[in-house]
Design a protein around this motif. Structure first.
Motif, mmCIF file in Angstrom:
data_model
loop_
_atom_site.group_PDB
_atom_site.id
_atom_site.type_symbol
_atom_site.label_atom_id
_atom_site.label_comp_id
_atom_site.label_asym_id
_atom_site.label_seq_id
_atom_site.Cartn_x
_atom_site.Cartn_y
_atom_site.Cartn_z
ATOM 1 N N ASN A 56 0.794 -1.224 0.000
ATOM 2 C CA ASN A 56 0.000 0.000 0.000
ATOM 3 C C ASN A 56 0.827 1.275 0.000
ATOM 4 N N MET A 57 2.146 1.165 -0.117
ATOM 5 C CA MET A 57 2.975 2.372 -0.124
ATOM 6 C C MET A 57 3.666 2.539 -1.469
ATOM 7 N N THR A 58 4.182 3.720 -1.686
ATOM 8 C CA THR A 58 4.924 3.978 -2.912
ATOM 9 C C THR A 58 6.338 3.422 -2.770
ATOM 10 N N SER A 59 7.004 3.264 -3.898
ATOM 11 C CA SER A 59 8.390 2.801 -3.868
ATOM 12 C C SER A 59 9.266 3.790 -3.106
ATOM 13 N N GLU A 60 8.999 5.080 -3.285
ATOM 14 C CA GLU A 60 9.784 6.112 -2.596
ATOM 15 C C GLU A 60 9.614 6.004 -1.082
ATOM 16 N N ALA A 61 8.389 5.796 -0.624
ATOM 17 C CA ALA A 61 8.131 5.656 0.809
ATOM 18 C C ALA A 61 8.823 4.410 1.366
ATOM 19 N N LEU A 62 8.793 3.323 0.603
ATOM 20 C CA LEU A 62 9.465 2.097 1.025
ATOM 21 C C LEU A 62 10.967 2.332 1.143
ATOM 22 N N LEU A 63 11.547 2.993 0.150
ATOM 23 C CA LEU A 63 12.991 3.255 0.181
ATOM 24 C C LEU A 63 13.364 4.162 1.349
ATOM 25 N N GLU A 64 12.511 5.119 1.672
ATOM 26 C CA GLU A 64 12.756 5.979 2.839
ATOM 27 C C GLU A 64 12.731 5.158 4.124
ATOM 28 N N LYS A 65 11.788 4.228 4.200
ATOM 29 C CA LYS A 65 11.683 3.353 5.383
ATOM 30 C C LYS A 65 12.948 2.505 5.528
ATOM 31 N N LEU A 66 13.443 1.980 4.419
ATOM 32 C CA LEU A 66 14.651 1.156 4.455
ATOM 33 C C LEU A 66 15.874 2.004 4.800
ATOM 34 N N LYS A 67 15.920 3.201 4.257
ATOM 35 C CA LYS A 67 17.030 4.113 4.555
ATOM 36 C C LYS A 67 17.038 4.481 6.034
ATOM 37 N N ALA A 68 15.861 4.704 6.593
ATOM 38 C CA ALA A 68 15.746 5.043 8.013
ATOM 39 C C ALA A 68 16.219 3.894 8.905
ATOM 40 N N ALA A 69 16.176 2.668 8.380
ATOM 41 C CA ALA A 69 16.638 1.497 9.126
ATOM 42 C C ALA A 69 18.147 1.293 8.955
ATOM 43 N N ASP A 70 18.819 2.276 8.357
ATOM 44 C CA ASP A 70 20.280 2.225 8.135
ATOM 45 C C ASP A 70 20.703 1.015 7.305
ATOM 46 N N PHE A 71 19.923 0.712 6.265
ATOM 47 C CA PHE A 71 20.282 -0.377 5.369
ATOM 48 C C PHE A 71 21.554 -0.042 4.610
#
Length: 131
Positions: A56-71
């Protein structure tokens, strides 16, 4: 930004979670009943996100979530591998969306690695073929 010790600890935790997730054998008959729930539980514990939320999220939102997790780049690639394995088991109307997200995750892994990888290019092409 995390200190080196905390970053290494967080990296190890993420690595261990992906090892456990990628070891799950996704079997179509068990997907809806057991394996999807198991995947959701592990994603919730690791990233505070579920497969439904990803859908239910955009690719950009997903990438931000992953970035916030210090991937790091290998974590992006592992996450993409996990999603690529799950795509064929999802509902048909969600497959294209997950494939789009997976391609974006792989492309981010390629950028983050700062080196050209034929393996990642192949994975990007595999994901895009499912779109």
């Amino acid at each position: 930004m995390l200190s080196k010790g905390l970053r290494d600890e967080e990296k190890k935790k993420i690595d261990d979670a992906f090892i456990a997730l990628l070891d799950i054998e996704f079997v179509p008959n068990l997907w809806e009943n057991e394996q999807r729930n198991k995947l959701n539980e592990k994603l919730q514990a690791m990233l505070n996100i579920t497969l439904d939320a990803i859908e239910n999220m955009t690719s950009e939102a997903l990438l931000e979530k992953l970035k916030a997790a210090d991937f790091e780049f290998q974590h992006y690639e592992q996450f993409g591998d996990l999603m690529l394995r799950a795509i064929p088991l999802e509902r048909e109307e969600k497959e294209s969306l997950l494939a789009t997200h997976t391609a974006a995750v792989y492309e981010t892994a390629q950028k983050e690695s700062k080196t050209f990888s034929f393996g990642l290019i192949q994975k990007i092409n595999n994901a895009k073929a499912l779109i």
